[in-house]
Design an enzyme around this catalytic site. Structure first.
Site, PDB file in Angstrom:
ATOM      1  N   ASP A  60       0.873  -1.202  -0.166  1.00 11.65           N
ATOM      2  CA  ASP A  60      -0.208  -0.070   0.017  1.00 11.65           C
ATOM      3  C   ASP A  60       0.889   1.286  -0.176  1.00 11.65           C
ATOM      4  OD1 ASP A  60      -2.178  -1.902   0.275  1.00 11.65           O
ATOM      5  OD2 ASP A  60      -2.037  -1.865   2.702  1.00 11.65           O
TER       6      ASP A  60
ATOM      7  N   GLU B  51     -11.474  -2.180  -2.276  1.00 15.38           N
ATOM      8  CA  GLU B  51     -10.651  -1.264  -1.296  1.00 15.38           C
ATOM      9  C   GLU B  51      -9.906  -0.147  -1.786  1.00 15.38           C
ATOM     10  OE1 GLU B  51      -9.031  -4.024   1.419  1.00 15.38           O
ATOM     11  OE2 GLU B  51      -7.492  -4.616   0.124  1.00 15.38           O
TER      12      GLU B  51
END
Ligand SMILES: *[C@@H]1O[C@H](CO)[C@@H](O)[C@H](O)[C@H]1NC(C)=O
Ligand SMILES: *[C@@H]1O[C@H](CO)[C@@H](O)[C@H](O)[C@H]1NC(C)=O
Length: 320
Positions: free
Chosen positions: A35, A203
């Site tokens: 991420d 997400e």
């Protein structure tokens, strides 16, 4: 088959090959990431932030490296009193009114008891970050969403700010933010901006403004468990809207509140399960799309590596 038939069959599959994704840009030094959030300081130093260990800080003088791990944003964890507050997930970084804001998530795997917090810094260096605590939280039975994977986008008017977040549960939500020095407050109106009724896994929203549109990049598919390999591994889809708050549609005009989403990157070559993406504007390279991806032979967390590609905006919809 006659040779000519074989050739005709091969040629018929050429359009698929033409759309192949380019290889990721180079990365040397410390390339492990999950991420990632990327920012280039005006002096030319690149900062890359990653999930875990209080949000790792990795720096380089070139986006291709060599990258060096230099510390953590919050080495002792967050002041948010919730399970997971020593690890911290999914950073996002923004520069607003003279300081850097880093958004992070506090959660544990598979839990809806989560919070989005933030820290501020004048220069992004280790030791310079002040934890400012929580902006919003989620809890089972109390919120439809899970408060993780935050991303900030400024409105094109330069005055308004929006925060989008979410994963699983009711997927992607957004609230308007007010920002005043170290103080960041989220409006109480939390609106869902993307949803796919066919899958639970969506997400990591990222919104980037370009050419009159707000482009919403989404990490969809199975993110974290790859043995056995899932049918629908992590990849990135794209939607757009003329307003930061939607409605977002894909290239075919399908609503991204109802499963729409045009593929932007998918597994290819040695790139498996690309996701956790972001976009930033580099003064020399232009707009850069970055992400993590796994080694297709060692599809575990530790094989996650930093990938990046320059975005090509010449068509109506961007590509890498
Ligand atoms: C983290 O905790 C250690 C031990 O309590 C302390 O010495 C250090 O100053 C703390 N670091 C930060 C950045 O708060
Ligand atoms: C950008 O995309 C267009 C097609 O939309 C293509 O013709 C062009 O070659 C691409 N540019 C680069 C640098 O890949």
């Amino acid at each position: 088959m006659l040779l000519s038939t074989v050739l005709a069959t091969l040629l018929a599959s050429v359009p698929a090959l033409v759309q192949a994704y380019p290889q990721p840009g180079a990365c040397t030094g410390y390339c492990f990431t999950h991420d990632p959030a990327l920012y280039r300081r005006p002096d030319g130093k690149y900062f890359r932030f990653s999930t875990l260990r209080g949000i790792e800080i990795v720096t380089a003088n070139n986006i291709a490296g060599p990258w060096t791990k230099v510390g953590s944003v919050l080495p002792n964890g967050s002041i948010i009193n919730m399970p997971g507050n020593k690890e911290l997930w999914a950073p996002d970084v923004a520069y607003i009114q003279g300081q850097y804001y880093l958004f992070y998530s506090v959660s544990t795997s598979g839990s809806q008891t989560s919070a989005i917090g933030y820290a501020t810094s004048p220069n992004m260096e280790p030791g310079s970050w002040t934890d400012q605590g929580s902006i919003l939280t989620s809890a089972p039975g109390q919120t439809p969403y899970n408060a993780i994977d935050a991303n900030l986008v400024p409105h094109a008017n330069g005055r308004d700010f929006y925060l989008q977040w979410g994963s699983y549960w009711d997927q992607i939500y957004q609230a308007q933010l007010s920002i005043n020095g170290p103080y960041v407050f989220a409006s109480g109106n939390h609106n869902r901006i993307a949803h796919d009724p066919r899958r639970s896994s969506m997400e990591g929203p990222t919104i980037f403004y370009k050419k009159g549109y707000y482009w919403l990049f989404l990490s969809v598919g199975a993110c974290c468990t790859y043995t056995p390999k899932p049918a629908d591994e992590y990849h990135v889809n794209l939607c757009r809207s003329t307003s930061p708050s939607g409605p977002f549609v894909d290239k075919a005009g399908k609503s991204c509140q109802d499963g729409g989403g045009t593929n932007f990157i998918h597994t290819h070559d040695r790139v498996y399960a690309a996701g956790g993406q972001g976009v930033f504007t580099d003064p020399t390279l232009g707009d850069v799309f970055y992400y993590h991806y796994l080694d297709p032979d060692a599809v575990d967390y530790n094989s996650a590596k930093f990938g990046w590609n320059v975005i090509n905006w010449s068509a109506d919809w961007p590509t890498i």
